[in-house]
Structures are given as structure tokens and as C-alpha cells.
Design a protein around this motif. Structure first.
Motif, PDB file in Angstrom:
ATOM      1  N   GLU A   2       0.716  -1.047  -0.070  1.00 35.67           N
ATOM      2  CA  GLU A   2      -0.128   0.110   0.135  1.00 35.67           C
ATOM      3  C   GLU A   2       0.899   1.157   0.059  1.00 35.67           C
ATOM      4  O   GLU A   2       0.185   2.423  -0.146  1.00 35.67           O
ATOM      5  N   HIS A   3       2.267   1.291   0.211  1.00 39.03           N
ATOM      6  CA  HIS A   3       3.130   2.344   0.117  1.00 39.03           C
ATOM      7  C   HIS A   3       3.009   3.188   0.980  1.00 39.03           C
ATOM      8  O   HIS A   3       3.098   4.539   1.114  1.00 39.03           O
ATOM      9  N   TRP A   4       2.553   2.782   2.351  1.00 37.58           N
ATOM     10  CA  TRP A   4       2.296   3.588   3.369  1.00 37.58           C
ATOM     11  C   TRP A   4       3.591   3.860   4.038  1.00 37.58           C
ATOM     12  O   TRP A   4       4.832   3.225   4.034  1.00 37.58           O
ATOM     13  N   THR A   5       3.816   5.169   4.878  1.00 40.07           N
ATOM     14  CA  THR A   5       5.036   5.381   5.524  1.00 40.07           C
ATOM     15  C   THR A   5       4.785   4.701   7.050  1.00 40.07           C
ATOM     16  O   THR A   5       3.560   4.344   7.269  1.00 40.07           O
ATOM     17  N   GLN A   6       5.771   4.746   7.572  1.00 40.35           N
ATOM     18  CA  GLN A   6       5.789   4.242   8.934  1.00 40.35           C
ATOM     19  C   GLN A   6       4.955   4.669  10.002  1.00 40.35           C
ATOM     20  O   GLN A   6       4.297   4.200  10.758  1.00 40.35           O
ATOM     21  N   GLU A   7       4.941   6.266   9.778  1.00 44.19           N
ATOM     22  CA  GLU A   7       4.084   6.812  10.494  1.00 44.19           C
ATOM     23  C   GLU A   7       2.518   6.624  10.326  1.00 44.19           C
ATOM     24  O   GLU A   7       1.729   6.684  10.962  1.00 44.19           O
ATOM     25  N   GLN A   8       2.268   6.638   8.979  1.00 46.38           N
ATOM     26  CA  GLN A   8       0.988   6.085   8.680  1.00 46.38           C
ATOM     27  C   GLN A   8       0.428   4.691   9.265  1.00 46.38           C
ATOM     28  O   GLN A   8      -0.704   4.579   9.753  1.00 46.38           O
TER      29      GLN A   8
END
Length: 100
Positions: free
Chosen positions: A57-63
Motif C-alpha cells: 500500500e506504500h504507507w509510511t511508518q508513521e501512517q
């Protein structure tokens, strides 16, 4: 003769003091148990979920952290357990399941 299709159902999910997660399922009158985590269910699901969301999903670690901390952990654990029960909702896979 009409044969009734059996369904695999969740009976219980117990996490022991040492972190093991034991899933008890029932199919017809037969109950079986499955060890689904040896070191904590949350850790197992976290590892799987973070890999999926960051890679696919190409989320960031923060997301991901925000998702996990705001209900995502419970949702992912429920999905993991439901997926495991669904996997054993079949005569062949049920028969392969050894009880603890």
C-alpha cells in the motif's frame, strides 16, 4: 440422502501467560486446537501487517503506526483469526489439522 455441509467455527482464542495464542475451532461435533503464535499474537500479526501496508500500500511508518494505534491492531488480529478459521473450513484441511 442429503448431506449437510459442515462449517468450521471459532470456539475460543486464548493467549497464555507465556505468549502462546491457541485457537480452538469446531467442525460438526469435533473440536481441534491450533497454536497460531508462540511469542504473542499481536507481534505475529504486526509483522505481517506492517510488511503488507508498507510494501503493497506504500504507507509510511508513521501512517502505519497511526493506523495500528487507532484500532488497526484489533482489526488485523480479527482478520488473521477469521482467515485462519476460513482456511480450515474445508474437509481436507480440517483432517490435516492435528490437535495440540
Amino acid at each position: 440422502m442429503i448431506k449437510t455441509k459442515l462449517r468450521t467455527e471459532l470456539v475460543s482464542l486464548v493467549e497464555t501467560a507465556c505468549g502462546e495464542a491457541i485457537l480452538t475451532m469446531k467442525r460438526g461435533e469435533e473440536e481441534k486446537q491450533l497454536l497460531i503464535a508462540e511469542c504473542g499474537l499481536s507481534d505475529v500479526v504486526y509483522d505481517s501487517a506492517i510488511d503488507y501496508y508498507l510494501d503493497n500500500e506504500h504507507w509510511t511508518q508513521e501512517q502505519f503506526d497511526n493506523y495500528w494505534e487507532n484500532g488497526g491492531e484489533d482489526k488485523e488480529i480479527d482478520n488473521y483469526v477469521d482467515g485462519t478459521v476460513d482456511f480450515y473450513d474445508d474437509d481436507l484441511t480440517w483432517e490435516e489439522l492435528e490437535t495440540l
